[in-house]
Design an enzyme around this catalytic site. Sequence first.
Site, PDB file in Angstrom:
ATOM      1  CD  GLU A 186     -13.671   6.007   1.042  1.00  0.00           C
ATOM      2  OE1 GLU A 186     -12.743   5.302   1.504  1.00  0.00           O
ATOM      3  OE2 GLU A 186     -14.588   5.550   0.349  1.00  0.00           O
ATOM      4  CD  GLU A 215      -3.010   1.457   2.009  1.00  0.00           C
ATOM      5  OE1 GLU A 215      -3.060   0.692   2.988  1.00  0.00           O
ATOM      6  OE2 GLU A 215      -3.827   2.378   1.797  1.00  0.00           O
ATOM      7  CG  ASP A 265      -1.632  14.111  -0.948  1.00  0.00           C
ATOM      8  OD1 ASP A 265      -2.346  14.474   0.003  1.00  0.00           O
ATOM      9  OD2 ASP A 265      -0.606  13.417  -0.808  1.00  0.00           O
ATOM     10  CG  ASP A 306       9.236  10.173  -3.007  1.00  0.00           C
ATOM     11  OD1 ASP A 306       8.253   9.537  -3.424  1.00  0.00           O
ATOM     12  OD2 ASP A 306       9.714  11.167  -3.591  1.00  0.00           O
ATOM     13  CE  LYS A 335      -5.057  26.672  -4.969  1.00  0.00           C
ATOM     14  NZ  LYS A 335      -4.243  27.323  -3.953  1.00  0.00           N
TER      15      LYS A 335
HETATM   16  C1  LIG Z   1      -4.677  12.155   0.869  1.00  0.00           C
HETATM   17  S1  LIG Z   1      -3.733  11.136   1.839  1.00  0.00           S
HETATM   18  C2  LIG Z   1      -4.633   9.607   1.827  1.00  0.00           C
HETATM   19  C3  LIG Z   1      -4.175   8.673   2.887  1.00  0.00           C
HETATM   20  C4  LIG Z   1      -4.884   7.321   2.942  1.00  0.00           C
HETATM   21  N1  LIG Z   1      -4.614   6.524   1.771  1.00  0.00           N
HETATM   22  C5  LIG Z   1      -6.365   7.497   3.161  1.00  0.00           C
HETATM   23  O1  LIG Z   1      -7.147   7.132   2.269  1.00  0.00           O
HETATM   24  O2  LIG Z   1      -6.739   7.996   4.231  1.00  0.00           O
HETATM   25  C6  LIG Z   1      -2.339  10.787   0.791  1.00  0.00           C
HETATM   26  C7  LIG Z   1      -1.183  10.185   1.544  1.00  0.00           C
HETATM   27  O3  LIG Z   1      -0.142   9.863   0.644  1.00  0.00           O
HETATM   28  C8  LIG Z   1       1.099  10.175   1.251  1.00  0.00           C
HETATM   29  N2  LIG Z   1       2.064  10.378   0.151  1.00  0.00           N
HETATM   30  C9  LIG Z   1       2.013  11.303  -0.819  1.00  0.00           C
HETATM   31  N3  LIG Z   1       3.025  11.161  -1.677  1.00  0.00           N
HETATM   32  C10 LIG Z   1       3.749  10.095  -1.233  1.00  0.00           C
HETATM   33  C11 LIG Z   1       4.929   9.454  -1.697  1.00  0.00           C
HETATM   34  N4  LIG Z   1       5.550   9.885  -2.794  1.00  0.00           N
HETATM   35  N5  LIG Z   1       5.402   8.412  -1.004  1.00  0.00           N
HETATM   36  C12 LIG Z   1       4.765   7.961   0.109  1.00  0.00           C
HETATM   37  N6  LIG Z   1       3.637   8.532   0.605  1.00  0.00           N
HETATM   38  C13 LIG Z   1       3.141   9.592  -0.061  1.00  0.00           C
HETATM   39  C14 LIG Z   1       0.807  11.428   2.062  1.00  0.00           C
HETATM   40  O4  LIG Z   1       1.740  11.620   3.109  1.00  0.00           O
HETATM   41  C15 LIG Z   1      -0.597  11.131   2.585  1.00  0.00           C
HETATM   42  O5  LIG Z   1      -0.567  10.472   3.824  1.00  0.00           O
END
Ligand SMILES: C[S@@+](CC[C@H](N)C(=O)[O-])C[C@H]1O[C@@H](n2cnc3c(N)ncnc32)[C@H](O)[C@@H]1O
Length: 234
Positions: free
Chosen positions: A207, A56, A131, A108, A135
């Site tokens: 969500e 995940e 994310d 990352d 924009k």
């Molecule tokens: C909008 S949140 C959604 C989190 C979770 N999947 C949920 O549905 O509640 C997006 C998550 O992706 C993580 N994220 C974004 N870019 C990432 C990357 N390149 N590597 C690892 N995590 C990342 C962010 O830190 C954040 O916790």
Amino acid sequence: MQTLRQVRSFVLRAGRVTVGQERALKELWPRFGIDYGPAPLDLDAVFGRRAPRCLEIGFGTGEVIGSLAAAHPEADYLGIEVHRPGVGQLLLRAEGAGLSNLRVICHDAVEVLATQLGADTCQEILVFFPDPWHKKRHHKRRLIEPIFVRRLAQVLCPGGILRLATDWQEYAEQMLTVCNAEDQLVSLNPGTGYAERPAFRSPTRFERRGERLGHGVWDLAYTKRDAANFPIAS
Ligand SMILES: C[S@@+](CC[C@H](N)C(=O)[O-])C[C@H]1O[C@@H](n2cnc3c(N)ncnc32)[C@H](O)[C@@H]1O
């Protein structure tokens, strides 16, 4: 070799780490954590066995991967997340549930997939609510773009499943376009392109927030072709 993207899909904010999460990050990391490094991981050695493996990416606070790992002791679960409080939260869940089939990388995912994960190493990959970067000038930060999707497809085992979800329609359309264009992937929903919500995913914090704002949810599911069936010129 493809070069890695220069623009990251996240901005690290100093988010508050609770005392419990901080303790988990310190004390539980040796048990559940895998440090980022440039060499490919031997995942059978990491988990101490060969079992079906689910990855995940961007697990937030780990609601999905934590409950899947608890419900399926026969499978192994690897989570990647950059946000330390969320990682700490998942470590607490893992400790509470006494999990032995979960490992976490706090780095990352773009770099982790480029260096630490080999081809054909995961039976399932989940990317739920990446994310959306609403924009237009931020669209270049979106995780789901052609080079990353190509790498996701490489890491996926033939016959494995890639599941994506978003609460932002225009990002859902981008996901559809990018994944449909990736030769290694085939949609499991050739009609509309959109999948049923997987039964195992109870609404995550992100969500639920989207629901409160009146957003819809779009799920996508793809499988990876057998190598023999890849188009020759791709
Ligand atoms: C909008 S949140 C959604 C989190 C979770 N999947 C949920 O549905 O509640 C997006 C998550 O992706 C993580 N994220 C974004 N870019 C990432 C990357 N390149 N590597 C690892 N995590 C990342 C962010 O830190 C954040 O916790």
